[in-house]
Design an enzyme around this catalytic site. Structure first.
Site, PDB file in Angstrom:
ATOM      1  N   ASP A  73     -38.389 -52.818   1.005  1.00 18.62           N
ATOM      2  CA  ASP A  73     -39.310 -51.940   0.286  1.00 18.62           C
ATOM      3  C   ASP A  73     -39.533 -50.646   1.064  1.00 18.62           C
ATOM      4  OD1 ASP A  73     -41.490 -51.702  -1.858  1.00 18.62           O
ATOM      5  OD2 ASP A  73     -42.674 -51.425  -0.029  1.00 18.62           O
ATOM      6  N   GLU A 121     -34.531 -49.971  -0.481  1.00 18.20           N
ATOM      7  CA  GLU A 121     -35.065 -49.163  -1.583  1.00 18.20           C
ATOM      8  C   GLU A 121     -35.196 -47.710  -1.147  1.00 18.20           C
ATOM      9  OE1 GLU A 121     -38.856 -48.089  -4.302  1.00 18.20           O
ATOM     10  OE2 GLU A 121     -39.041 -48.709  -2.219  1.00 18.20           O
TER      11      GLU A 121
END
Ligand code: AAO
Length: 487
Positions: free
Chosen positions: A194, A230
């Protein structure tokens, strides 16, 4: 860390967004039968409990500690899920939130640990003020990322107020790698990193250098964890995805937008332009790219005029069929829950709404009950996962288009798909490259060869391919305007 390990003939990832561990454990039998490689699960660590708004899905992106009671269940339930799914050859990738901890304010997390975001105090880890970036590292007065054109701000300042860990220190790396190693030792196979864009690439590699090999009970010895980072890169900012491709795979956000625009016919786009789709469109090398039509962010706060989701079901099935039949990137299928949108001025004011349930707990999943959408189980999508598996490694072949929105292509004798994204029926003889035989349309039928099966009367039945690979294929317009055949 860009190489992934699947059972032979499997490849595709499904994101079971906000599902509980026990429900994922049960789903793994279905996923194994239908040829999915792996499941991405919601962040499993202790998270903040947000009450204003009430229990949004995004509370799980605010870590309080790396202990394991979360909205999806307990540590024991998590470990049971990993073992049961691994035993079926379906692997677990977790959503790995290690760039930051919570936003401001104090409280108690989902596993009972206290935290104070203002004081940057997280005794459950423990992390203290020195473990976070502050005015010495972050040049903005607000402490926030104010300019995505400045890589220092992007990496050292706060993303929407989230307390930004100093990922370059050995202590922080030991805590975050320690968390990942705990999961690896339990049998977890991969990580969605993330907010990777907000971490320095060198800090990411130093952290991953500390990772154990995957658990030898399920994986060949010496196998590394799989990592997809990401990084949202539209090509217009200081930080680019290519800074991270040497470490692991990188999310290619242009994929969902580009395919969405084509299927919607935005900006004069046409299906026929897809003949060189992928690198030819300026996207990352397919072997570096991790791709999806929509994700949990873009289906809420992305460009809703480009991104396709379950709400545009027919176009969504076309988009998924294309990405699964084509050969580009490592594909993830989204599996969503329903929420009532409240669109005002182009923005959904209900995008925060958490999963079905009440009082911050999540209901049991019942696919297709109106709450749980289960796109991964839609026949048009799960049968195309099979097509994808059968065609793995076989190059695209037999391209045909009409210059507009009708295309067809094969996969070197393993599969052939026709997409009719125009009004009116398409009927003609195609050079499929398939071996002679009888095939069923897997978009509308249950099986790939006779008996074709009949899913509620929609099945288009058998198609004959002759000895020279020719087949007469008729594709109606409207609902499911595609025919897909595979060996
Ligand atoms: C919540 C509240 C906040 C509060 C905060 C702290 O909503 O108001 O301040 O708590 O108390 C999720 C939610 C957040 C939530 C957070 C924590 O989305 O709303 O904050 O949990 O609970 C950037 C990052 C990217 C990130 C994305 C949301 O680069 O990493 O923002 N995604 C991940 C997760 C996401 C999660 C987090 C990270 C945090 O997937 O679910 O947040 O763990 C541009 C930039 C992107 C930037 C976006 C959005 O992109 O390029 O880097 O993403 O903006 O700020 C057009 C534009 C393009 C734009 C794009 C957006 O194309 O041209 O510039 O749209 O898709």
């Amino acid at each position: 860390f860009g190489t992934y390990y699947c059972q032979s003939g499997r490849d595709v990832v499904v994101h079971l967004f906000e599902w509980k561990w026990a429900d994922i454990q049960s789903e793994c039998s279905w996923l194994a039968e239908h040829g999915y490689c792996a499941v991405q699960v919601s962040p499993p660590m202790e998270h903040r409990i947000v009450t204003d708004p009430p229990y949004p899905w995004w509370q799980r992106y605010q870590p309080v500690s790396y202990s394991m009671n979360s909205r999806s269940g307990s540590e024991q339930q998590f470990r049971d899920m990993v073992e049961a799914c691994n035993d079926l050859g379906v692997y677990i990738y977790i959503d790995d939130v290690i760039n930051h901890m919570t936003g401001g304010g104090a409280g108690v997390g989902s596993d009972g640990s206290s935290f104070d975001g203002d004081a940057r105090d997280y005794p459950g880890v423990p992390f203290g003020p020195f473990d976070f970036n502050g005015p010495e590292q972050c040049p903005t007065a607000s402490g926030e990322i104010e300019d995505y054109g400045d890589p220092i701000q992007v990496r050292n300042c706060m993303l929407v107020g989230l307390r930004d860990l100093r990922g370059g220190t050995a202590y922080v790396q030991d805590q975050t790698a320690g968390y990942m190693n705990k999961l690896i030792d339990w049998g977890v196979a991969g990580f969605r990193l993330d907010a990777a864009k907000h971490m320095w690439p060198a800090d990411v590699s130093d952290t991953f250098a500390k990772l154990h090999d995957l658990n030898a009970q399920w994986f060949p010895s010496g196998t590394k964890a799989y990592v997809y980072q990401e990084v949202i890169d539209w090509g217009s900012e200081a930080v680019s995805g290519s800074e991270y491709t040497g470490i692991g795979r990188v999310t290619e956000f242009r994929h969902g937008k580009n395919i969405g625009d084509v299927v919607r016919k935005n900006f004069g786009q046409r299906m026929s332009y897809l003949s060189n789709y992928g690198e030819g469109w300026g996207q990352l090398n397919g072997l570096d790219a991790f791709v999806f039509i929509d994700n949990h962010d873009t289906q809420r706060t992305g460009d809703l005029n480009s991104i396709l989701t379950f709400r545009q079901s027919n176009m969504y099935k076309i988009a998924n069929a294309f990405q699964l039949a084509w050969q580009y990137g490592h594909v993830r299928i989204m599996s969503s829950y329903y929420w009532q949108q409240d669109i005002q001025d182009g923005r959904d004011h209900n995008e925060w709404i958490g999963p079905p349930g009440s009082g911050g707990s999540t209901s049991d999943v019942v696919c297709f009950d109106g709450d749980w959408i289960c796109e991964h189980r839609w026949r048009q999508i799960s049968n195309m996962v099979r097509f994808h598996n059968v065609a793995l490694g076989y190059p695209v072949s037999n391209w045909w288009d009409n210059g507009g929105d009708r295309i067809a292509f094969g996969r070197s004798g393993r599969g052939f798909i026709v997409i009719n994204n125009e009004n009116g029926e398409l009927s003609q003889s195609f050079s499929t490259g398939l071996p002679e035989g009888q095939y069923c349309d897997v978009i509308t039928c249950d099986n790939n060869r006779p008996p074709c099966g009949d899913s509620g009367g929609a099945c288009r039945g058998e198609f004959s391919v002759d000895g020279s690979g020719q087949a007469l294929i008729t594709v109606p317009a409207g609902e499911d305007p595609m025919v897909a055949l595979h060996v």
